[in-house]
Enzyme design. Structure first.
Site, PDB file in Angstrom:
ATOM      1  N   CYS A 132       3.666 -15.119  -3.357  1.00 14.92           N
ATOM      2  CA  CYS A 132       3.729 -16.167  -4.012  1.00 14.92           C
ATOM      3  C   CYS A 132       3.421 -15.881  -5.481  1.00 14.92           C
ATOM      4  O   CYS A 132       3.482 -14.897  -6.011  1.00 14.92           O
ATOM      5  CB  CYS A 132       2.655 -17.234  -3.494  1.00 14.92           C
ATOM      6  SG  CYS A 132       2.832 -17.487  -1.775  1.00 14.92           S
ATOM      7  N   ASP A 184      -3.314 -17.593   6.555  1.00 12.84           N
ATOM      8  CA  ASP A 184      -3.985 -16.553   6.277  1.00 12.84           C
ATOM      9  C   ASP A 184      -4.865 -17.245   4.965  1.00 12.84           C
ATOM     10  O   ASP A 184      -6.072 -16.608   4.882  1.00 12.84           O
ATOM     11  CB  ASP A 184      -3.402 -15.270   5.993  1.00 12.84           C
ATOM     12  CG  ASP A 184      -2.323 -15.324   5.022  1.00 12.84           C
ATOM     13  OD1 ASP A 184      -1.917 -16.480   4.715  1.00 12.84           O
ATOM     14  OD2 ASP A 184      -1.754 -14.132   4.762  1.00 12.84           O
ATOM     15  N   SER A 216       8.630  -0.887   2.651  1.00 15.14           N
ATOM     16  CA  SER A 216       9.070   0.127   1.690  1.00 15.14           C
ATOM     17  C   SER A 216       8.030   1.282   1.794  1.00 15.14           C
ATOM     18  O   SER A 216       7.072   1.235   2.303  1.00 15.14           O
ATOM     19  CB  SER A 216       9.296  -0.370   0.366  1.00 15.14           C
ATOM     20  OG  SER A 216       8.016  -0.331  -0.121  1.00 15.14           O
ATOM     21  N   GLY A 217       8.470   2.426   1.538  1.00 11.29           N
ATOM     22  CA  GLY A 217       7.758   3.752   1.574  1.00 11.29           C
ATOM     23  C   GLY A 217       6.994   4.311   0.398  1.00 11.29           C
ATOM     24  O   GLY A 217       6.400   5.359   0.288  1.00 11.29           O
TER      25      GLY A 217
END
Length: 629
Positions: free
Chosen positions: A2, A96, A360-361
């Site tokens: 956000c 959450d 992603s890595g």
């Protein structure tokens, strides 16, 4: 993820609702699904939402059940369900965000150390009148702020802070040296005068009267005692930790995909997703540049076929760079640090058509010593025993004689010639050496550079690989790679998650000895051994290429005219601020074809485009925002 923003008035005057709304509009791309505002005497919060968890609930800003705490939150808490189960609290949502409010309400601010995830948020304490800004441990998500005698303004991006001001700040000339050193400015500074970046793993407490106090709440642990780890135990531990991290990062109420470059890190993550979710085919995404010498698309396809994914590709060319440069600079709030930034944006656009979250890595190289520089670390460090003056003269005599084909040797030579260990660690990624920066900057003031803030994690026996990893964790990772990942993905309203930066895996990585990271000349050895359990040997053992863009050729062809005009023209910020003769000499060296100066030219070009975007008259940030509105 956000967008968050807010204003704290130290005179307790009402916050202008129109200003809050203007700040939120600059963050609409971070949260296209919803927006909200909250105000009390002297304070106002704004929020724009990209709905990922509890899609129909969890509107923000959100207030605790007892009315004491108010939060505006950006990020995801991956262990929120387990935390929720441990809290006695009258929950009203299934998300959450409220778990953070519940934990702080029951146990105080220190409870945030239980959070696993990526986050940046503001918490206002109605009882004490204090506000807390908090950023995650590794700096996956950004948070900026500026203070005046009357107020503090914060936002997920600098443009939100700028939207609150009646006058635009100038360029922070003190930060130019840092930018030329690493193509980004380390926290807490930025290229905007007076605008600060909250460092990773820190929280800022702002009192009602305007005092700001920064507290570090996490740092990497010390290495375990020598001999504590066998190689097999290290591989097993990393395998289990990577699996847990990927599993945690899959928590979402929307589709999740993954970037797939064909390298070890992204390939391992994709293999783990497939093993953890065998009932679903993984959506994977790769980018290419139409150059067989640098393209990794064939490797990505190889991994996709091996794992069994639904694979998507996007192709990027010089026209993408020219057309997207100003807009993506606006999104970055800073010079585009890497040529791959633009490719990552095009990749995010493609992924956003199929999923709302991608893994992603990022982080594998900085945790497990994946770059070639780590292999040469000890040899280059040993050279520092020679007097600095002698080393500098030797480097100056040799470096410019090396052809473009020996680019890695040239970088190692430059690092060996650095004055200090801090400068040496930065030089591995630095487009300009300290001597070159002095030549470019002339009499401009500079700010001292240090090794960073994780010094207490260093070992007494001078483990140079560990020190380099800590330096990268302090600067290169959060201020370059993670900033890129956040901005380019959020520009396409896509959430990016790097599971290898789960802080539990980071803790393990820094407890392990360097001997399992660089072993027998192999970098990232322990992670490659984990990958070998799931991937073909040719994928694991192939030479690291990286996300390469053929800029050297483009600066001699499609981008050549733009390069000369932007860096030597009459209204050029670079030409007016830096040494014009040195800049022209750099361009002429590249034009000759005998040398490849693409990294240095790219660094200057991005600085110029940034200045045009935020301070120029032709492609100003206000024009870009108006076009988007």
């Amino acid at each position: 993820m956000c967008g968050i923003a807010g204003i704290l008035r130290f005179d307790q005057a009402p916050v202008d609702a129109g200003v809050l709304a203007a700040m939120a509009r600059t963050l609409a791309h971070r949260g296209p699904d919803d927006h909200g505002f909250w105000q009390a005497p002297g304070v106002g919060f704004a929020h724009t939402r990209l709905s990922i968890i509890d899609l129909s609930g969890s509107r923000q800003p959100m207030q605790s059940a007892d009315g004491r705490w108010v939060i505006t939150f950006n990020g995801e808490i991956f262990n929120y369900r387990a935390l929720r189960a441990s809290l006695r609290y009258p929950f009203r949502t299934d998300g959450d965000t409220e778990v953070i409010l519940a934990g702080v309400s029951r146990h105080g601010l220190g409870w945030i150390e239980n959070l696993v995830g990526q986050f940046a948020f503001a918490l206002h304490d109605m009882s004490l009148g204090t506000t807390h800004l908090v950023r995650d441990r590794l700096g996956v998500l950004p948070l900026y702020y500026t203070t005046t005698p009357r107020q503090l303004v914060f936002g997920s991006e600098i443009k939100a802070v700028l939207a609150s001001a009646t006058a635009q700040p100038g360029v922070d000339l003190l930060s130019l040296d840092a930018y030329l050193s690493g193509r980004s400015v380390p926290s807490p500074d930025t290229l905007f005068e007076g605008i600060k970046k909250l460092p990773p793993a820190h929280r800022a407490t702002i009192t009602r009267e305007g005092t700001v106090r920064l507290t570090r709440y996490w740092q990497p642990p010390a290495a375990d005692a020598r001999g504590q780890w066998t190689t097999s135990a290290a591989v097993d531990a990393v395998d289990a930790a990577v699996t847990a991290a990927v599993d945690s990062a899959l928590v979402a109420d929307v589709p999740v995909g993954a970037y797939l470059s064909g390298g070890v890190d992204s390939s391992l993550i994709v293999a783990k997703i497939a093993a953890l979710r065998p009932d679903r085919r993984v959506q994977t995404f790769a980018a290419g540049f139409g150059n067989p010498a640098t393209d990794e698309l064939p490797w990505a396809r190889r991994v996709s076929e091996h794992v069994g994914t639904d694979h998507h590709e996007v192709h990027v060319d010089a026209r993408d760079f020219e057309s997207l440069w100003p807009e993506l600079t606006w999104h970055r709030d800073a010079p585009i640090s890497e040529p791959a930034d633009i490719a990552v944006y095009r990749l995010a656009q493609t992924a956003g058509q199929s999923v709302r979250v991608v893994l992603s890595g990022e982080g594998g190289d900085e945790l497990f010593a994946g770059y070639p520089k780590y292999r040469a670390a000890r040899a280059v460090s040993a050279v520092t025993a020679l007097p600095a003056g002698l080393r500098a003269r030797g480097v100056s005599a040799l470096e410019h004689r090396l052809p473009a084909a020996l680019g890695r040797a040239r970088i190692a030579l430059r690092a060996a010639g650095a004055d200090t260990r801090a400068e040496q660690y930065r030089t591995w990624f630095a487009p300009f050496t300290q001597q070159e920066r002095r030549s470019l900057l002339g009499s401009l003031p500079t700010r001292a550079l240090s090794l960073g803030t994780t010094g207490s994690g260093r070992t007494g026996n001078h483990d140079v690989i560990r020190e380099m990893l800590l330096a990268d964790l302090d600067g290169w990772l959060p201020d370059n790679l993670l900033e890129r990942g956040d901005r380019m993905s959020m520009a396409a309203s896509l959430e990016l998650r790097p599971p290898l930066l789960d802080h539990r895996l980071v803790d393990l990585a820094f407890r392990l000895p360097s001997s399992v990271k660089v072993r027998g000349g192999t970098t990232k050895w322990v992670l490659k051994e984990v990958a070998r359990r799931s991937l073909p040997a040719e994928v694991v053992d192939r030479r690291k290429v990286g996300f390469r863009v053929p800029l050297g050729d483009w600066f001699r062809s499609g981008l050549r005219d733009s390069m000369w005009d932007r860096l030597t023209g009459a209204d050029s910020f670079v030409a007016q601020t830096l040494d014009r003769t040195a800049v022209r000499a750099l361009l002429e060296r590249h034009d000759s074809g005998r040398f490849n100066e693409e990294n240095r030219i790219w660094t200057l070009m991005c600085l110029e485009v940034w200045h045009e975007t935020f301070f120029g008259t032709h492609s100003s940030a206000r024009t870009i925002q108006t076009q988007r509105d």
